[in-house]
Scaffold this active site. Structure first.
Site, PDB file in Angstrom:
ATOM      1  N   HIS A  44      50.211  77.353  36.198  1.00 24.51           N
ATOM      2  CA  HIS A  44      49.618  78.690  36.235  1.00 24.51           C
ATOM      3  C   HIS A  44      49.358  79.115  37.680  1.00 24.51           C
ATOM      4  O   HIS A  44      48.223  79.138  38.150  1.00 24.51           O
ATOM      5  CB  HIS A  44      48.318  78.726  35.426  1.00 24.51           C
ATOM      6  N   GLU A 129      48.330  74.540  26.393  1.00 24.28           N
ATOM      7  CA  GLU A 129      47.982  73.133  26.170  1.00 24.28           C
ATOM      8  C   GLU A 129      47.371  72.939  24.794  1.00 24.28           C
ATOM      9  O   GLU A 129      47.743  72.025  24.048  1.00 24.28           O
ATOM     10  CB  GLU A 129      47.009  72.644  27.244  1.00 24.28           C
ATOM     11  N   THR A 167      42.011  69.770  28.567  1.00 23.06           N
ATOM     12  CA  THR A 167      41.747  69.039  29.811  1.00 23.06           C
ATOM     13  C   THR A 167      41.046  69.877  30.872  1.00 23.06           C
ATOM     14  O   THR A 167      40.318  69.338  31.708  1.00 23.06           O
ATOM     15  CB  THR A 167      43.056  68.497  30.419  1.00 23.06           C
TER      16      THR A 167
END
Length: 206
Positions: A44, A129, A167
């Protein structure tokens, strides 16, 4: 005269291990064969993505857009099982750059799901994710806030549940959700899967 702005650079500023690994993996692949494609942005960071494009590494919006037989690098955030299966059907050379911390979540939710437990993923429901991890579960619910955790726990207190966390998610929100689940659910396993780099950056920012 305008006062000078003081800029403080955090000690932990820069790429974490998983991001460095993903970028290096893509560049190594591009040195051997160009062009190289990723499903979604490799990381990102639009400036890095543009730099990689100039090096022959192109981000596709979906697995469908990756040309048949082309090298396909799986980004640091991972992809869904459907996307990975489609890449294989298209004959792509798959190069897995999934962050090891994300891959650990995949292993946890797959194992806990096979054991018949409902999976709770604490994180951003739209984050790639979280979406990728959810695709590996037979039964999964994504929780973004303690209020959602409270509502789910009230409605499903007797359900055996295992929870993991994105995460890069906010640690305080995760801790609050975990407390709610531990207090309300009769059978709950909590996995703190926030990576160390995220924790360090959040502590420095505070």
């Amino acid at each position: 005269r305008r006062a000078m702005t003081k800029i403080t650079v955090a000690k932990t500023a820069g790429y974490c291990y998983g991001v460095r690994r993903a970028i290096q993996t893509a560049r190594d692949c591009a040195r051997k064969q160009r062009p190289v494609y990723t499903v979604g942005q490799l990381i990102h960071n639009k400036f890095v993505v543009e730099q990689l494009r100039q090096e022959g590494i192109f981000a596709c919006d979906s697995a469908e857009q990756v040309p048949d037989g082309a090298p396909a690098v799986i980004r640091a955030h991972g992809v869904t099982q459907r996307e990975e299966a489609l890449l294989r059907q298209k004959g792509c050379l798959i190069v897995d750059a999934t962050c090891p911390h994300v891959a650990r979540i995949h292993r946890i939710v797959e194992q806990e799901s096979r054991a018949g437990r409902h999976i709770l993923l604490i994180g951003d429901a739209s984050h790639p994710e979280t979406v990728g991890a959810a695709s590996r579960c037979a039964c999964c619910t994504i929780l973004e806030t303690p209020a959602q955790a409270q509502k789910w726990a009230e409605d499903n207190a007797d359900t055996p549940v295992s929870a993991a966390v994105q995460t890069t998610f906010n640690h305080e929100i995760f801790v609050n959700c975990a407390k709610i689940l531990k207090n309300a659910c009769k059978s709950v396993c909590i996995f703190d899967t926030i990576c160390n780099a995220t924790g360090e950056r959040q502590r420095e920012a505070r």
